[in-house]
Design an enzyme around this catalytic site. Structure first.
Site, mmCIF file in Angstrom:
data_model
loop_
_atom_site.group_PDB
_atom_site.id
_atom_site.type_symbol
_atom_site.label_atom_id
_atom_site.label_comp_id
_atom_site.label_asym_id
_atom_site.label_seq_id
_atom_site.Cartn_x
_atom_site.Cartn_y
_atom_site.Cartn_z
ATOM 1 N N GLU A 64 -93.227 24.731 -9.126
ATOM 2 C CA GLU A 64 -93.703 23.199 -8.614
ATOM 3 C C GLU A 64 -92.695 22.149 -8.847
ATOM 4 O O GLU A 64 -91.728 22.526 -9.666
ATOM 5 C CB GLU A 64 -95.047 22.882 -9.395
ATOM 6 C CG GLU A 64 -94.627 22.673 -10.950
ATOM 7 C CD GLU A 64 -95.927 22.418 -11.626
ATOM 8 O OE1 GLU A 64 -97.057 23.172 -11.401
ATOM 9 O OE2 GLU A 64 -96.254 21.358 -12.032
ATOM 10 N N LYS A 79 -89.916 19.647 -10.133
ATOM 11 C CA LYS A 79 -89.972 18.723 -11.403
ATOM 12 C C LYS A 79 -89.410 17.423 -11.087
ATOM 13 O O LYS A 79 -88.602 17.081 -10.329
ATOM 14 C CB LYS A 79 -88.408 19.425 -12.187
ATOM 15 C CG LYS A 79 -88.293 18.768 -13.447
ATOM 16 C CD LYS A 79 -87.453 19.631 -14.310
ATOM 17 C CE LYS A 79 -87.331 19.132 -15.772
ATOM 18 N NZ LYS A 79 -87.498 17.704 -15.890
ATOM 19 N N ASP A 91 -89.000 13.479 -11.476
ATOM 20 C CA ASP A 91 -87.783 12.622 -12.282
ATOM 21 C C ASP A 91 -88.495 11.242 -12.876
ATOM 22 O O ASP A 91 -88.470 10.400 -12.133
ATOM 23 C CB ASP A 91 -86.498 12.739 -11.545
ATOM 24 C CG ASP A 91 -85.413 12.374 -12.519
ATOM 25 O OD1 ASP A 91 -85.798 12.353 -13.770
ATOM 26 O OD2 ASP A 91 -84.413 12.020 -11.988
ATOM 27 N N TYR A 131 -99.498 17.315 -13.538
ATOM 28 C CA TYR A 131 -99.292 18.743 -13.384
ATOM 29 C C TYR A 131 -99.551 19.660 -14.599
ATOM 30 O O TYR A 131 -99.138 20.729 -14.380
ATOM 31 C CB TYR A 131 -97.534 18.660 -13.443
ATOM 32 C CG TYR A 131 -96.763 17.958 -14.468
ATOM 33 C CD1 TYR A 131 -96.767 18.190 -15.779
ATOM 34 C CD2 TYR A 131 -95.704 17.005 -13.976
ATOM 35 C CE1 TYR A 131 -96.124 17.477 -16.681
ATOM 36 C CE2 TYR A 131 -95.277 16.135 -14.968
ATOM 37 C CZ TYR A 131 -95.275 16.749 -16.245
ATOM 38 O OH TYR A 131 -94.561 15.662 -17.247
ATOM 39 N N LYS A 170 -82.959 23.415 -12.516
ATOM 40 C CA LYS A 170 -82.322 21.929 -12.133
ATOM 41 C C LYS A 170 -81.092 22.126 -10.923
ATOM 42 O O LYS A 170 -80.255 22.812 -11.093
ATOM 43 C CB LYS A 170 -81.600 21.117 -13.296
ATOM 44 C CG LYS A 170 -82.601 20.866 -14.401
ATOM 45 C CD LYS A 170 -83.157 19.387 -14.642
ATOM 46 C CE LYS A 170 -82.045 18.734 -15.632
ATOM 47 N NZ LYS A 170 -82.395 17.405 -15.881
ATOM 48 N N CYS A 193 -62.392 -19.855 -3.942
ATOM 49 C CA CYS A 193 -63.195 -19.129 -2.805
ATOM 50 C C CYS A 193 -61.963 -18.415 -1.815
ATOM 51 O O CYS A 193 -61.027 -18.764 -1.737
ATOM 52 C CB CYS A 193 -63.727 -20.375 -1.986
ATOM 53 S SG CYS A 193 -64.280 -19.602 -0.064
ATOM 54 N N CYS A 248 -68.841 -20.550 -3.480
ATOM 55 C CA CYS A 248 -68.101 -21.471 -2.859
ATOM 56 C C CYS A 248 -68.838 -22.746 -2.804
ATOM 57 O O CYS A 248 -69.700 -22.676 -1.612
ATOM 58 C CB CYS A 248 -67.267 -20.967 -1.738
ATOM 59 S SG CYS A 248 -66.493 -22.620 -1.007
ATOM 60 N N CYS A 304 -66.173 -25.106 4.047
ATOM 61 C CA CYS A 304 -65.279 -23.926 3.959
ATOM 62 C C CYS A 304 -65.136 -23.427 5.087
ATOM 63 O O CYS A 304 -66.412 -23.070 5.742
ATOM 64 C CB CYS A 304 -65.842 -23.269 2.648
ATOM 65 S SG CYS A 304 -65.182 -21.380 2.923
HETATM 66 S S1 IVH Z 1 -94.559 20.887 -17.596
HETATM 67 C C1 IVH Z 1 -94.879 22.732 -21.665
HETATM 68 N N1 IVH Z 1 -94.123 20.163 -15.356
HETATM 69 O O1 IVH Z 1 -89.899 17.615 -17.617
HETATM 70 C C2 IVH Z 1 -94.530 22.097 -20.156
HETATM 71 N N2 IVH Z 1 -93.145 19.023 -16.818
HETATM 72 O O2 IVH Z 1 -87.847 18.807 -19.351
HETATM 73 C C3 IVH Z 1 -94.592 20.742 -20.086
HETATM 74 N N3 IVH Z 1 -91.663 17.301 -15.735
HETATM 75 O O3 IVH Z 1 -91.356 16.319 -20.535
HETATM 76 C C4 IVH Z 1 -94.107 20.086 -19.101
HETATM 77 N N4 IVH Z 1 -91.977 17.595 -13.784
HETATM 78 O O4 IVH Z 1 -91.786 15.130 -18.561
HETATM 79 C C5 IVH Z 1 -93.962 19.877 -16.198
HETATM 80 N N5 IVH Z 1 -93.991 19.926 -12.989
HETATM 81 C C6 IVH Z 1 -93.821 19.680 -13.930
HETATM 82 C C7 IVH Z 1 -92.828 18.590 -14.331
HETATM 83 C C8 IVH Z 1 -92.381 18.336 -15.823
HETATM 84 C C9 IVH Z 1 -91.499 16.847 -14.669
HETATM 85 C C10 IVH Z 1 -90.902 16.829 -17.046
HETATM 86 C C11 IVH Z 1 -91.809 16.403 -18.094
HETATM 87 C C12 IVH Z 1 -91.170 17.277 -19.338
HETATM 88 C C13 IVH Z 1 -89.869 17.589 -19.018
HETATM 89 C C14 IVH Z 1 -89.272 18.582 -19.722
#
Ligand code: IVH
Length: 673
Positions: free
Chosen positions: A112, A114, A116, A221, A306, A400, A418, A423
């Site tokens: 899934e 990640k 940000d 999530y 990442k 200016c 300015c 001008c």
């Molecule tokens: S699961 C034990 N799922 O990434 C697992 N975390 O680097 C708990 N994050 O602190 C996290 N997307 O803030 C999970 N799909 C996702 C995520 C996710 C972003 C963040 C989360 C966590 C950090 C860890």
């Protein structure tokens, strides 16, 4: 219906509309209809305060500041994730997982996005949202329930009595981050480096009202409680409860499907409204997770993959100062052209002199470029190691760049200005604005010709444009001015003299705060410049106050403009030189159509004349507004959008859409009607 039943019904309806809007991204009604329901709810609660309860949509904004920082111990520790950056590390993770389970176990992974942002833990109990907390050190976080309650799209109540602890990410959409940052820069504040900082900072604000104004969203999530056998079932349950989730996971039954997801998602993620920086890989079966356990910091059943950030380096060839028609001076980095996030960048705004000083950007420096919110190119940092010898820190201009007048710094503004009303650089910027398509549309008068004409004093103000036909000899004496181009220029001026409406003329003048919509309202009332000038300014003030859509600040600005003898003389001169600019009879107002019920404010440089866009919106039944105010449905943005409108859109909750998105609305609605 009795008031209590109506109250319950309104709470339910509004929660459903919020869900459609914030979670499904598919608004079910116009903002106007939504506001009407909300107003009704407010009135009902004002009349019968005993109906108010914590789950009412009116209770999202507490108003009272959070009192200091309260710590909470997490019932379940909030783990962080081990980061990996390549395929080999994912293979290694898979091997460790299999080693930790009984030989021959079937392992399914859920891959899934990640997200940000900032991680969040929330607890629902007996259907009520009872706690919101930051991650903190994973064991103890900060209690931020009042701020969490302001997150739209996060239900205050759910239809499940079980105590549930959920983990999610608070994110800020890319387009919203760009808006927040432009506002911050305009206020002289440091922009947020990324959505994560913006989200984390907003969540922890002590002033709940301020937090409520930040466009925060949450995407869940994890369901911590073991109510389901697998993670994918838990995600489905979260969604069924109406809680926002990303909905972008895939159950993978092999390492190959997992790696394929990682590769595919990288191609799609730039299209998402929020930032993602990788993929989280999780063991799907919760019983297997329990077997695997955790180290001190990380679970052994999940890993973060990442992606490399989309940043590029290039060299600053010059730092130029742009001068606007109001005199604002903006430093701009001129760069060796590079491609970032799909488009070529050769200039990046440096916002203001403080920004340049903080980053210590110098000419000849190698800089890292990134598109902020993937829209506006930004200089992220300077690679000092690559700095050639002999560079000097950039000095903000004391004069200016155009007229040499000493610049001023207006209190509370980061911008240098300015102040010289005559001008030539400011005049060039104004002439350029005056002659654009939204204004007097003198298409043969381009930027470089304007400069030549200002340099040779053939143009000293906007009215002088219409005296050019008398100065054919001088024009022909200009370098690169042939007979043919001179004829074309004069023809386009003649055309503009007779062929423009009064609203185009008023817009073209660039009177502060008077955008094209207000200009067209004023033009509709007075019909032509002569009639407007004949009104005594004080009488005008009263008359304008009667007009719907013209606010007090606009009135002040327009009256100050008309009372200024220099400006008045220019307006008289326009009339003497034969500028006609009559306002035509108004079109009958459309009271139906696909956009009926929605209001639009259009800003920035578009691919077609703004008036044409306004006409299309009106023809489709939409209302056109000059500025974003309470209840405005959409702010349509083109290039070079000013901060004020974006800020207002954010404040008033107007949806920000691009010209292409507007077209899609028009088209979609046309197809369905
Ligand atoms: S699961 C034990 N799922 O990434 C697992 N975390 O680097 C708990 N994050 O602190 C996290 N997307 O803030 C999970 N799909 C996702 C995520 C996710 C972003 C963040 C989360 C966590 C950090 C860890």
């Amino acid at each position: 219906m009795n008031p209590a039943a109506r109250h319950a019904q309104l709470c339910r309806e509004i929660a459903e509309l919020d869900h459609a809007y914030y979670v499904l991204d598919a608004p079910k009604t116009s903002d106007r209809a939504y506001d009407a329901l909300f107003d009704e709810l407010r009135r009902l609660e004002a009349a019968q305060p005993e109906l108010v309860h914590a789950g009412s949509p009116t209770q999202r904004v507490g108003g009272a500041p959070r009192e200091g920082v309260t710590k909470v111990e997490h019932e379940h520790a909030m783990f962080s994730l081990d980061n990996t950056y390549d395929e080999a590390a994912v293979r290694e993770f898979d091997r460790r997982v299999r080693d930790g389970l009984r030989t021959g176990s079937v392992v399914h992974y859920v891959a899934e996005p990640k997200l940000d942002g900032a991680s969040l833990s929330v607890v629902y109990d007996r259907g009520q949202l009872v706690l919101g907390a930051t991650r903190g050190d994973g064991r103890v976080g900060e209690e931020i329930t009042p701020n969490v309650r302001t997150i739209r799209g996060l239900p205050l109540t759910i239809d499940d009595p079980r105590r549930m602890t959920l983990r999610g990410e608070v994110v800020i959409y890319k387009r919203d981050l760009a808006t927040i940052n432009q506002t911050r820069i305009a206020r002289g504040e440091e922009p947020f480096a990324n959505p994560r900082n913006a989200a984390a900072g907003s969540l922890r604000l002590l002033d709940t009202r301020e937090a409520a104004e930040r466009p925060l969203r949450v995407l869940f999530y994890e369901l911590v409680d073991r109510y389901y056998a697998t993670h994918h079932e838990a995600l489905a349950a979260i969604r069924t409860l109406g809680l926002p989730t990303h909905g972008l996971h895939r159950v993978c039954d092999s390492l190959d499907t997992l790696l394929a997801f990682i590769a595919e998602f990288d191609l799609r993620r730039s299209q998402l409204p929020y930032e993602t920086d990788g993929v989280v890989v999780k063991v799907d079966e919760l019983a297997q997770r329990d077997l695997l356990g955790a180290t001190a910091r990380f679970p052994r059943w999940a890993i973060a993959y990442k992606y490399a950030a989309e940043r590029v380096t290039t060299v600053v060839r010059a730092i130029e100062c742009d001068l606007g028609r109001t005199g604002a001076i903006t430093p701009v980095a001129v760069l060796d052209p590079v491609t970032v996030s799909g488009s070529v960048v050769s200039r990046a705004s440096l916002h203001n002199s403080d920004y340049v000083a903080d980053k210590d950007v110098r000419v000849a420096d190698t800089v890292v470029i990134e598109k902020a919110g993937e829209v506006i190119p930004q200089v992220v940092s300077v690679d000092v190691g690559k700095r050639p010898p002999g560079t000097q820190p950039w000095q903000p201009p004391t004069q200016c760049p155009s007229c040499g007048h000493a610049v001023v710094r207006v209190a509370d503004e980061a911008a240098l200005r300015c102040p010289n009303a005559s001008c030539p650089g400011r005049l060039e910027a104004l002439l350029f604005y005056f002659t654009r398509r939204s204004g007097m549309d003198v298409d043969r008068l381009g930027e470089s010709l304007i400069k030549q004409l200002v340099d040779t004093k053939l143009l000293r103000d906007v009215a002088d444009i219409f005296a050019l036909p008398e100065k054919r000899e001088s024009l022909l004496a200009l370098p690169r001015m042939g007979d043919k181009s001179c004829e074309n220029l004069l023809a386009s001026i003649e055309e503009a003299k007779r062929g423009r409406t009064f609203s185009q003329l008023l817009t073209a003048l660039g009177i502060p705060l008077l955008g094209s919509v207000a200009a067209s309202t004023v033009a509709g009332r007075y019909r032509n410049l002569r009639a407007l000038l004949e009104r005594p300014v004080e009488a005008l003030r009263d008359e304008l106050a009667e007009i719907h859509g013209i606010g007090p600040k606009m009135i002040d600005s327009l009256c100050a403009y008309l009372a200024d003898p220099t400006q008045r003389a220019i307006l008289e001169k326009l009339l003497q030189l034969g500028v006609v600019a009559n306002e035509p009879e108004p079109e009958p107002v459309v009271t139906s159509g696909p956009l009926y019920g929605s209001s639009f404010c259009v800003t920035g440089v578009l691919t077609r004349p703004r008036e044409a866009v306004h006409e299309q919106i009106r023809a489709a039944g939409g209302e056109v507004l000059d500025r974003v105010k309470k209840g405005t449905t959409y702010l349509v943005i083109g290039d070079k959008v000013g901060d004020t409108k974006l800020k207002a859109a954010k404040k008033q909750g107007a949806q920000i859409i691009t010209e292409a998105e507007l077209d899609a609305l028009l088209q979609r609605d046309m197809r369905s009607s």
